[in-house]
Scaffold this motif. Sequence first.
Motif, PDB file in Angstrom:
ATOM      1  N   ALA A  18       0.946  -1.101  -0.143  1.00  0.00           N
ATOM      2  CA  ALA A  18       0.029   0.039  -0.117  1.00  0.00           C
ATOM      3  C   ALA A  18       0.969   1.170  -0.088  1.00  0.00           C
ATOM      4  O   ALA A  18       0.644   2.105  -0.836  1.00  0.00           O
ATOM      5  CB  ALA A  18      -0.846   0.005   1.092  1.00  0.00           C
ATOM      6  N   PHE A  19       1.820   1.393   0.753  1.00  0.00           N
ATOM      7  CA  PHE A  19       2.722   2.370   0.908  1.00  0.00           C
ATOM      8  C   PHE A  19       3.530   2.651  -0.346  1.00  0.00           C
ATOM      9  O   PHE A  19       3.675   3.822  -0.942  1.00  0.00           O
ATOM     10  CB  PHE A  19       3.944   2.585   2.138  1.00  0.00           C
ATOM     11  CG  PHE A  19       3.140   2.944   3.387  1.00  0.00           C
ATOM     12  CD1 PHE A  19       2.861   4.329   3.261  1.00  0.00           C
ATOM     13  CD2 PHE A  19       2.663   2.188   4.364  1.00  0.00           C
ATOM     14  CE1 PHE A  19       2.534   4.721   4.587  1.00  0.00           C
ATOM     15  CE2 PHE A  19       2.166   2.584   5.474  1.00  0.00           C
ATOM     16  CZ  PHE A  19       1.902   3.904   5.758  1.00  0.00           C
ATOM     17  N   VAL A  20       3.866   1.619  -0.960  1.00  0.00           N
ATOM     18  CA  VAL A  20       4.701   1.470  -2.380  1.00  0.00           C
ATOM     19  C   VAL A  20       3.694   2.254  -3.525  1.00  0.00           C
ATOM     20  O   VAL A  20       4.095   2.857  -4.168  1.00  0.00           O
ATOM     21  CB  VAL A  20       5.317   0.208  -2.841  1.00  0.00           C
ATOM     22  CG1 VAL A  20       6.037   0.253  -4.474  1.00  0.00           C
ATOM     23  CG2 VAL A  20       6.505   0.034  -1.841  1.00  0.00           C
ATOM     24  N   MET A  21       2.428   1.604  -3.475  1.00  0.00           N
ATOM     25  CA  MET A  21       1.430   2.160  -4.583  1.00  0.00           C
ATOM     26  C   MET A  21       0.945   3.752  -4.218  1.00  0.00           C
ATOM     27  O   MET A  21       0.446   4.160  -5.291  1.00  0.00           O
ATOM     28  CB  MET A  21       0.274   1.095  -4.447  1.00  0.00           C
ATOM     29  CG  MET A  21       0.879  -0.244  -5.015  1.00  0.00           C
ATOM     30  SD  MET A  21      -0.697  -1.394  -4.849  1.00  0.00           S
ATOM     31  CE  MET A  21      -1.938  -0.423  -5.909  1.00  0.00           C
ATOM     32  N   LEU A  22       1.152   4.202  -3.169  1.00  0.00           N
ATOM     33  CA  LEU A  22       0.470   5.509  -3.163  1.00  0.00           C
ATOM     34  C   LEU A  22       0.820   6.502  -3.957  1.00  0.00           C
ATOM     35  O   LEU A  22      -0.126   7.211  -4.431  1.00  0.00           O
ATOM     36  CB  LEU A  22       0.888   5.828  -1.469  1.00  0.00           C
ATOM     37  CG  LEU A  22      -0.051   5.749  -0.502  1.00  0.00           C
ATOM     38  CD1 LEU A  22       0.623   5.885   1.220  1.00  0.00           C
ATOM     39  CD2 LEU A  22      -1.626   6.041  -0.542  1.00  0.00           C
ATOM     40  N   PRO A  23       2.119   6.605  -4.330  1.00  0.00           N
ATOM     41  CA  PRO A  23       2.488   7.933  -5.106  1.00  0.00           C
ATOM     42  C   PRO A  23       1.849   7.634  -6.807  1.00  0.00           C
ATOM     43  O   PRO A  23       1.872   8.530  -7.616  1.00  0.00           O
ATOM     44  CB  PRO A  23       3.856   8.220  -5.066  1.00  0.00           C
ATOM     45  CG  PRO A  23       4.194   6.721  -4.768  1.00  0.00           C
ATOM     46  CD  PRO A  23       3.236   5.970  -3.804  1.00  0.00           C
ATOM     47  N   PHE A  24       1.456   6.313  -7.143  1.00  0.00           N
ATOM     48  CA  PHE A  24       1.288   6.011  -8.424  1.00  0.00           C
ATOM     49  C   PHE A  24       0.076   6.560  -8.932  1.00  0.00           C
ATOM     50  O   PHE A  24      -1.129   6.180  -8.175  1.00  0.00           O
ATOM     51  CB  PHE A  24       1.433   4.518  -8.723  1.00  0.00           C
ATOM     52  CG  PHE A  24       2.962   4.284  -8.359  1.00  0.00           C
ATOM     53  CD1 PHE A  24       3.914   4.527  -9.642  1.00  0.00           C
ATOM     54  CD2 PHE A  24       3.336   3.615  -7.818  1.00  0.00           C
ATOM     55  CE1 PHE A  24       5.306   4.256  -9.516  1.00  0.00           C
ATOM     56  CE2 PHE A  24       4.790   3.042  -7.440  1.00  0.00           C
ATOM     57  CZ  PHE A  24       5.758   3.470  -8.485  1.00  0.00           C
ATOM     58  N   GLY A  25      -0.315   7.182 -10.096  1.00  0.00           N
ATOM     59  CA  GLY A  25      -1.442   7.395 -10.391  1.00  0.00           C
ATOM     60  C   GLY A  25      -2.187   8.542  -9.857  1.00  0.00           C
ATOM     61  O   GLY A  25      -3.275   8.869 -10.070  1.00  0.00           O
ATOM     62  N   VAL A  26      -1.508   9.449  -9.097  1.00  0.00           N
ATOM     63  CA  VAL A  26      -2.098  10.559  -8.379  1.00  0.00           C
ATOM     64  C   VAL A  26      -1.715  11.850  -9.118  1.00  0.00           C
ATOM     65  O   VAL A  26      -0.717  11.957  -9.760  1.00  0.00           O
ATOM     66  CB  VAL A  26      -1.487  10.658  -6.943  1.00  0.00           C
ATOM     67  CG1 VAL A  26      -1.930  11.692  -6.059  1.00  0.00           C
ATOM     68  CG2 VAL A  26      -1.905   9.299  -6.141  1.00  0.00           C
ATOM     69  N   LYS A  27      -2.881  12.489  -9.329  1.00  0.00           N
ATOM     70  CA  LYS A  27      -2.682  13.708 -10.273  1.00  0.00           C
ATOM     71  C   LYS A  27      -3.421  14.883  -9.156  1.00  0.00           C
ATOM     72  O   LYS A  27      -4.175  14.655  -8.164  1.00  0.00           O
ATOM     73  CB  LYS A  27      -3.583  13.844 -11.039  1.00  0.00           C
ATOM     74  CG  LYS A  27      -3.387  12.980 -12.266  1.00  0.00           C
ATOM     75  CD  LYS A  27      -3.955  13.142 -13.493  1.00  0.00           C
ATOM     76  CE  LYS A  27      -3.433  12.281 -14.701  1.00  0.00           C
ATOM     77  NZ  LYS A  27      -4.315  12.338 -15.878  1.00  0.00           N
ATOM     78  N   THR A  28      -2.338  16.067  -9.262  1.00  0.00           N
ATOM     79  CA  THR A  28      -2.928  17.144  -8.045  1.00  0.00           C
ATOM     80  C   THR A  28      -4.145  17.839  -8.901  1.00  0.00           C
ATOM     81  O   THR A  28      -4.369  17.677  -9.924  1.00  0.00           O
ATOM     82  CB  THR A  28      -1.755  18.068  -8.061  1.00  0.00           C
ATOM     83  OG1 THR A  28      -1.170  18.627  -9.495  1.00  0.00           O
ATOM     84  CG2 THR A  28      -0.590  17.491  -7.412  1.00  0.00           C
TER      85      THR A  28
END
Length: 92
Positions: A18-28
């Motif tokens: 879950a922590f590794v996947m958090l930054p992927f696919g996130v848009k501001t």
Amino acid sequence: MKLTSMIAIYALFWVMTAFVMLPFGVKTHDEAGIPKVPGQADSAPAHFRPGRLALRASVIALALTALYIVNYTQGWLTVSDLDFTAGRGPGQ
């Protein structure tokens, strides 16, 4: 291997995944073209979907746990296989 050990290993894999996947696919909001709420941080995600993240982390953690348990029972990779200093004395 006990059931409680399997559950603990699954939980560890789940948290790491879950922590590794958090930054992927996130848009501001700036990247998505959506207006920001006053006082909002510039780095806040526009559409955070914790359910989707949890589902993906669960599936990946299940696969990793299954691989770990099969390796534990079959002995494919052991600690001695990972000892890269075997047979080497000090200073060699």
